[in-house]
Write an enzyme that holds these catalytic residues in place. Sequence first.
Site, PDB file in Angstrom:
ATOM      1  NE  ARG A  17      -3.780   1.927   2.302  1.00 31.23           N
ATOM      2  CZ  ARG A  17      -4.180   2.715   3.413  1.00 31.23           C
ATOM      3  NH1 ARG A  17      -3.696   2.448   4.722  1.00 31.23           N
ATOM      4  NH2 ARG A  17      -5.146   3.552   3.432  1.00 31.23           N
ATOM      5  CG  HIS A  31      -1.196   5.509  -0.013  1.00 32.79           C
ATOM      6  ND1 HIS A  31      -2.043   5.968   1.128  1.00 32.79           N
ATOM      7  CD2 HIS A  31      -2.172   4.578  -0.574  1.00 32.79           C
ATOM      8  CE1 HIS A  31      -3.199   5.481   1.334  1.00 32.79           C
ATOM      9  NE2 HIS A  31      -3.137   4.684   0.370  1.00 32.79           N
ATOM     10  CG  ASP A  32       6.228   7.171  -3.174  1.00 33.31           C
ATOM     11  OD1 ASP A  32       6.177   8.468  -2.876  1.00 33.31           O
ATOM     12  OD2 ASP A  32       7.333   6.698  -3.502  1.00 33.31           O
ATOM     13  CB  SER A  84       6.875  12.861  -2.256  1.00 28.16           C
ATOM     14  OG  SER A  84       5.939  12.236  -2.647  1.00 28.16           O
ATOM     15  CG  ASN A  96      -0.339   9.328   4.032  1.00 28.03           C
ATOM     16  OD1 ASN A  96      -0.503   8.432   3.132  1.00 28.03           O
ATOM     17  ND2 ASN A  96       0.202  10.249   3.712  1.00 28.03           N
ATOM     18  CG  HIS A 145      -8.025  -3.441  -1.639  1.00 29.04           C
ATOM     19  ND1 HIS A 145      -8.829  -2.855  -2.004  1.00 29.04           N
ATOM     20  CD2 HIS A 145      -6.814  -3.003  -1.310  1.00 29.04           C
ATOM     21  CE1 HIS A 145      -8.599  -1.491  -1.739  1.00 29.04           C
ATOM     22  NE2 HIS A 145      -7.150  -1.523  -1.464  1.00 29.04           N
ATOM     23  CG  ASP A 176      -5.016 -15.975  -3.145  1.00 33.70           C
ATOM     24  OD1 ASP A 176      -5.581 -14.949  -2.652  1.00 33.70           O
ATOM     25  OD2 ASP A 176      -5.341 -16.927  -2.140  1.00 33.70           O
TER      26      ASP A 176
HETATM   27  C1  HEM Z   1      -9.542   3.163  -5.843  1.00 29.91           C
HETATM   28  C2  HEM Z   1      -8.255   2.805  -5.437  1.00 29.91           C
HETATM   29  C3  HEM Z   1      -8.141   2.457  -4.034  1.00 29.91           C
HETATM   30  C4  HEM Z   1      -8.853   2.713  -2.829  1.00 29.91           C
HETATM   31  C5  HEM Z   1     -10.027   3.655  -2.571  1.00 29.91           C
HETATM   32  C6  HEM Z   1      -8.082   2.111  -1.596  1.00 29.91           C
HETATM   33  C7  HEM Z   1      -8.506   2.043  -0.507  1.00 29.91           C
HETATM   34  C8  HEM Z   1      -7.990   1.551   0.496  1.00 29.91           C
HETATM   35  C9  HEM Z   1      -8.587   1.583   2.094  1.00 29.91           C
HETATM   36  C10 HEM Z   1      -9.735   2.333   2.350  1.00 29.91           C
HETATM   37  C11 HEM Z   1      -7.944   0.846   2.659  1.00 29.91           C
HETATM   38  C12 HEM Z   1      -7.922   0.263   4.259  1.00 29.91           C
HETATM   39  C13 HEM Z   1      -7.221   1.572   5.206  1.00 29.91           C
HETATM   40  C14 HEM Z   1      -7.521   1.079   6.512  1.00 29.91           C
HETATM   41  O1  HEM Z   1      -8.645   1.037   6.827  1.00 29.91           O
HETATM   42  O2  HEM Z   1      -6.602   1.195   7.368  1.00 29.91           O
HETATM   43  C15 HEM Z   1      -6.934   0.021   1.958  1.00 29.91           C
HETATM   44  C16 HEM Z   1      -5.949  -0.980   2.300  1.00 29.91           C
HETATM   45  C17 HEM Z   1      -5.094  -1.279   1.307  1.00 29.91           C
HETATM   46  N1  HEM Z   1      -4.698  -1.106   0.177  1.00 29.91           N
HETATM   47 FE1  HEM Z   1      -5.826   0.060  -1.123  1.00 29.91          FE
HETATM   48  N2  HEM Z   1      -7.302   1.399  -2.160  1.00 29.91           N
HETATM   49  C18 HEM Z   1      -6.846   1.508  -3.590  1.00 29.91           C
HETATM   50  C19 HEM Z   1      -5.961   0.943  -4.552  1.00 29.91           C
HETATM   51  C20 HEM Z   1      -4.860   0.111  -3.905  1.00 29.91           C
HETATM   52  C21 HEM Z   1      -3.834  -0.231  -4.620  1.00 29.91           C
HETATM   53  C22 HEM Z   1      -3.694   0.367  -6.292  1.00 29.91           C
HETATM   54  C23 HEM Z   1      -3.102  -1.066  -4.060  1.00 29.91           C
HETATM   55  C24 HEM Z   1      -2.044  -1.952  -4.414  1.00 29.91           C
HETATM   56  C25 HEM Z   1      -1.505  -2.169  -5.515  1.00 29.91           C
HETATM   57  C26 HEM Z   1      -3.763  -1.119  -2.449  1.00 29.91           C
HETATM   58  C27 HEM Z   1      -3.081  -1.770  -1.474  1.00 29.91           C
HETATM   59  C28 HEM Z   1      -3.864  -1.803  -0.280  1.00 29.91           C
HETATM   60  C29 HEM Z   1      -3.432  -2.582   0.659  1.00 29.91           C
HETATM   61  C30 HEM Z   1      -2.152  -3.735   0.740  1.00 29.91           C
HETATM   62  C31 HEM Z   1      -4.129  -2.672   1.901  1.00 29.91           C
HETATM   63  C32 HEM Z   1      -3.964  -3.213   3.290  1.00 29.91           C
HETATM   64  C33 HEM Z   1      -2.984  -2.197   4.010  1.00 29.91           C
HETATM   65  C34 HEM Z   1      -2.693  -2.954   5.518  1.00 29.91           C
HETATM   66  O3  HEM Z   1      -3.201  -3.925   5.766  1.00 29.91           O
HETATM   67  O4  HEM Z   1      -1.897  -2.292   6.036  1.00 29.91           O
HETATM   68  N3  HEM Z   1      -4.998  -0.427  -2.425  1.00 29.91           N
HETATM   69  N4  HEM Z   1      -6.855   0.658   0.675  1.00 29.91           N
HETATM   70  C1  LIG Z   2       3.213   8.018  10.208  1.00 30.28           C
HETATM   71  C2  LIG Z   2       2.689   9.288  10.124  1.00 30.28           C
HETATM   72  O1  LIG Z   2       3.441  10.353   9.905  1.00 30.28           O
HETATM   73  N1  LIG Z   2       1.538   9.502  10.596  1.00 30.28           N
HETATM   74  C3  LIG Z   2       0.533  10.751  10.595  1.00 30.28           C
HETATM   75  C4  LIG Z   2      -0.391  10.670   9.683  1.00 30.28           C
HETATM   76  O2  LIG Z   2      -1.338  12.006   9.970  1.00 30.28           O
HETATM   77  C5  LIG Z   2      -1.498  12.244  11.330  1.00 30.28           C
HETATM   78  C6  LIG Z   2      -2.256  13.429  11.571  1.00 30.28           C
HETATM   79  O3  LIG Z   2      -1.896  14.468  10.921  1.00 30.28           O
HETATM   80  C7  LIG Z   2      -0.290  12.362  12.433  1.00 30.28           C
HETATM   81  O4  LIG Z   2      -0.820  12.467  13.729  1.00 30.28           O
HETATM   82  C8  LIG Z   2       0.603  11.002  12.021  1.00 30.28           C
HETATM   83  O5  LIG Z   2       1.646  11.161  12.952  1.00 30.28           O
END
Ligand code: HEM
Ligand SMILES: CC(=O)N[C@H]1CO[C@H](CO)[C@@H](O)[C@@H]1O
Length: 335
Positions: free
Chosen positions: A69, A73-74, A83, A98, A194, A256
């Site tokens: 992820r 985001h980067d 960045s 973030n 996901h 998978d």
């Molecule tokens: C329309 C595009 C996308 C949206 C709206 C989206 C949204 C989200 C959201 C809301 C979460 C959960 C965050 C949380 O509850 O903490 C998430 C998690 C995640 N996203 Fe996305 N995402 C998108 C695209 C992507 C892409 C392109 C990738 C990677 C190729 C990705 C990889 C992940 C992964 C691996 C997680 C789990 C992170 C963790 O367990 O720490 N996502 N995403």
């Molecule tokens: C890892 C990190 O820098 N997280 C920041 C994300 O944004 C919140 C709200 O501004 C910060 O408190 C966190 O430190």
Amino acid sequence: MKMSAAAAALALPLIGLILVNFTGQCHAALQVGFYKDKCMSDTDVEDIVSSAVARRVNRDRGLAAALIRLHFHDCFVNGCDASILLDGASSEKTAPPNLSVRGYDVIEEAKRDVEEACPGVVSCADIIAMAARDAVELSEGGRYNVETGRRDGLISLASNVDLPSPTFSVSQSMAAFSKKGLNLTDMVLLLGGHTVGFTHCLLFQDRLYNFQNSGKPDPTMDLMLLKQLRFICPQNSTRNTPVSLDQNLLSTFIVDNSFYKQIIGKRGVLQIDQELALDPLTKDTVFSLATCNGFPVRFGQAMVKMGAVDVLTGSQGEIRKSCNVTNNDSNVLGF
Ligand code: HEM
Ligand SMILES: CC(=O)N[C@H]1CO[C@H](CO)[C@@H](O)[C@@H]1O
Ligand SMILES: *[C@@H]1O[C@H](CO)[C@@H](O)[C@H](O)[C@H]1NC(C)=O
Ligand SMILES: *[C@@H]1O[C@H](CO)[C@@H](O)[C@H](O)[C@H]1NC(C)=O
Ligand SMILES: *[C@@H]1O[C@H](CO)[C@@H](O)[C@H](O)[C@H]1NC(C)=O
Ligand SMILES: *[C@@H]1O[C@H](CO)[C@@H](O)[C@H](O)[C@H]1NC(C)=O
């Protein structure tokens, strides 16, 4: 071998083209193995990063998803230029999306190891890309060749962060991806990210209790899943419990195609994930990914494509000494 005049006439411009393309690549494009022979003796930069990532992921499996992820985001904010790692009062890290991004310190740790072997050579942006590749491999998604040669950005601003929202429709997300040069198929493949990791109650709570202000749950959610998620995420609770994005719970840490099978079964957790399986624009691709075995390889290819979004190369940007150095405020103000 004899070459006819006609063939030679055809071949000459071709060679010209190849040369132009080749020199172009040396200066501007990413390539597989960019750091080969750029580090002292036989040190393999990619191995150093892999070891650092494995060391951490073996202690905390969830970090693999976090690293995948982090790369997304980067790349989506200001290009894949690290960045996202910059500290500072108003840097990207401080933007709400973030809040739950983890893994920054894994990149910093890998960078420290890399700097020890060959200082000032390897960019943080490349370390993020390598770490995401390693995370996929450690999650049983196979190993793809990662392209390198990125340079690090100098600017990081929370106000630049405009990531797609989980309540976006397929068309809205498609617009966000196409701004980055990624097409609909790339989007379906990349959202397959996901297949690992977690979300949290508050990001889909509306689907459980009050979907689009209807006072009712999202009708596209499987009733069994609805019941389970309502139990895990009670209404009005402030406990923001983690929930697997891939509802095949045996596959939370595995790259998978089970995510696609789940969303076809109406067991998507985020609204955008569920819509992928329902929208006429994407449902055929979802169906084919759910029924074939080719997902991990195609996911790797899509990650490589995403990893090339708006990169800095050649003499652009810099090679940071530490990945999370504080934002230079003169740069921020000057932007
Ligand atoms: C329309 C595009 C996308 C949206 C709206 C989206 C949204 C989200 C959201 C809301 C979460 C959960 C965050 C949380 O509850 O903490 C998430 C998690 C995640 N996203 Fe996305 N995402 C998108 C695209 C992507 C892409 C392109 C990738 C990677 C190729 C990705 C990889 C992940 C992964 C691996 C997680 C789990 C992170 C963790 O367990 O720490 N996502 N995403
Ligand atoms: C890892 C990190 O820098 N997280 C920041 C994300 O944004 C919140 C709200 O501004 C910060 O408190 C966190 O430190
Ligand atoms: C999307 O891009 C991929 C890879 O660049 C390409 O193979 C594919 O044909 C494109 N798909 C569409 C629908 O344009
Ligand atoms: C949650 O809060 C709403 C509005 O404040 C209230 O109507 C509802 O009864 C509460 N639900 C539960 C389960 O406490
Ligand atoms: C970068 O992050 C690491 C680990 O999170 C921290 O120990 C270090 O002090 C940070 N460095 C800078 C320059 O902010
Ligand atoms: C910050 O950026 C400005 C302008 O690019 C530069 O002159 C200055 O030396 C930088 N400061 C630091 C501490 O890097």
